[in-house]
Design an enzyme around this catalytic site. Structure first.
Site, PDB file in Angstrom:
ATOM      1  CE  LYS A 271      -3.912   1.631   2.870  1.00  0.00           C
ATOM      2  NZ  LYS A 271      -4.717   1.245   4.052  1.00  0.00           N
TER       3      LYS A 271
ATOM      4  CB  SER B  84      -7.961   2.803   3.025  1.00  0.00           C
ATOM      5  OG  SER B  84      -7.091   2.306   4.038  1.00  0.00           O
TER       6      SER B  84
ATOM      7  CB  SER C 246      -8.063  -0.094   5.897  1.00  0.00           C
ATOM      8  OG  SER C 246      -8.869   1.040   6.039  1.00  0.00           O
TER       9      SER C 246
END
Length: 474
Positions: A79, A154, A178
């Site tokens: 990420k 996310s 997330s």
């Protein structure tokens, strides 16, 4: 079959015995990124040259008998919150579009030491403050199971890259769900370790006291392999727990398939009337499997719905604190929905934040008491499967709410961040439209091994779910 359809558990022996070379595997991964990215948009940056250089080095080491372990030569993604030395780390925002760190996140360094090869930085909901991964700056990440649907967030790009086969595993973060929300929506495994188990040093924070770092993988075993390299005390991270790591794959064997006698807690009153029918049906089948295996299902009166809203208060206050200066100096660079959510934090009275911290401590004490009576806690991961990108509202019980401003998707996942306990999400079925559905297993503090064992037992006895791939493989 493509090498990238194989999990780490199958690739590692091939690399170790030189049947497959790291260079071959990384080249195939980069080709897969090139093929799928125009469709999925799972990456913000792709590290072609450095990945190939690292693959050549790994190949030489293995040829010379210097095999480092299970992740040696394995391509992975991260990420775009994780600092990467000499490679931009954007946080999914225009504000950090040209931000190039001078050092790696500790997690990135630990994976590099294990021989894993970083192939790219994943798309995410801007600064990790959202659950759909509709990014105003880098475009929405698209679900590999249905390109018109959200990935969840996310860590949406991380989950999508694993589901699409453009990385073997990925690193995400979890503050309200997330890691687990996109894992559920994209049909992969997402592990949120105990708070402090994995260092967050060098990871752009959302909420320092609720953030967790962890892997998204194809299988439970792969999650255990990644955690084995990631776990361990980091004196440079104030939130790091001084708890030794261990080989989490060691307990995943035939003995782990026996769940007889486990006491499993559930709390139907927490989600009754909220689950979409396909999710309710899939979770009912999960509970039936646990009962058939000899586990004891026990209904709890906790958690309460207060934990859901109280956790949001903590995140809002801490997120605003981190972003306060940028909001003042260049607030126009934030996406509109993220700026709105961040700016709300300045209006929270200090008493609300302090009381939220107090309630979280009380909640942790309640869980400590509950775990004297149960071994694990189960729930669905998300109350619904993935919905279309741009969908204005989704159903939350009787209400139609905007999933970008209402934390509906993290209703069931936020508990694990609020109490800081280890939780794994894994696939348990599919909707009528063929969309993945996940459930989660939560355990006692630092009892990742037991959580992984229960998840492994379920996964191994449901091969049709484990082996089903998204349509991008056709």
């Amino acid at each position: 079959m493509s090498l990238l359809q194989k999990p780490v558990a199958e690739l590692a022996p091939l690399l170790k015995t030189k049947q497959v070379s790291p260079l071959e595997l990384v080249r195939e991964c980069l080709e897969r990124i090139e093929k799928t990215e125009p469709l999925v948009n799972a990456y913000i940056s792709v590290l072609d040259e450095s990945a190939l250089t690292a693959a050549r080095e790994a190949e030489q080491e293995i040829l010379q008998g210097r095999y480092r372990g299970l992740l040696h030569g394995i391509p992975y993604s991260a990420k775009d919150l994780y600092f990467t030395k000499g490679v931009r780390t954007t946080g999914g925002s225009a504000i950090l579009a040209e931000h190039v760190p001078t050092e790696n996140a500790v997690a990135v360094d630990r994976l590099a030491a294990a021989g894993a090869i970083l192939v790219g930085k994943n798309n995410l909901h801007e600064f990790a403050y959202g659950t759909t991964n509709e990014n105003d700056h880098y475009g929405p990440c698209r679900n590999p199971w249905d390109l018109q649907r959200v990935t969840g967030g996310s860590s949406g790009g991380s989950a999508a890259s694993v589901a699409a086969g453009s990385s073997t595993f990925s690193m995400g973060t979890d503050t309200g769900g997330s890691i687990r929300i996109p894992a559920s929506f994209c049909g992969v495994v997402g592990l949120k370790p105990t708070y402090g188990r994995v260092s967050k040093r060098g990871v752009i924070p959302l909420s320092w006291s609720m953030d967790h770092a962890g892997p998204l993988t194809q299988t439970v075993w792969d999650a255990a392999a990644a955690l084995t390299e990631l776990a361990g005390y980091d004196p440079g991270d104030p939130g790091s727990a001084d708890v030794p790591g261990e080989d989490f794959t060691a307990g995943l064997n035939e003995a782990a398939l026996d769940i007889k006698g486990l006491v499993v807690g559930i709390c139907p009153q927490y989600y009754n009337g909220l689950l979409q029918p396909a999710v309710a049906q899939a979770f009912a089948q999960v509970l039936a499997w646990f009962e058939a295996g000899g586990a004891v299902i026990r209904e709890l009166t906790h958690p309460t719905r207060d934990a859901f809203s109280v956790g949001s208060i903590i995140t809002m206050a801490e997120a605003y604190t981190y972003h306060e200066k940028n909001l003042e100096q260049c607030g126009e660079k934030y996406g509109p929905s993220i700026r709105y959510r961040l700016e709300k934090g300045q209006y929270l009275p200090a008493s609300a934040y302090i009381n939220a911290l107090r309630l979280r401590q009380q909640d942790r004490q309640i869980w400590e008491s509950l775990y004297r009576e149960i071994d694990l806690y189960l729930s669905p991961t998300v109350i619904m499967p993935a919905f279309p990108i741009g969908e204005k509202t989704v159903q939350f019980g009787p209400d139609a709410v905007d999933p970008r401003t209402n934390p509906v998707l993290m209703y069931l996942t936020s508990l694990g961040d609020f109490n800081g306990l280890p939780v794994i999400s894994l696939p348990c079925g599919f909707s009528e439209e063929g969309l993945p559905i996940g459930f989660q297993i939560q355990g006692k503090p630092f009892a990742e091994m037991q959580v992984l064992q229960a998840a492994y037992a379920y996964e191994q006895t449901h091969p049709a779910i484990r082996e089903r791939k998204c349509g991008l493989w056709k």
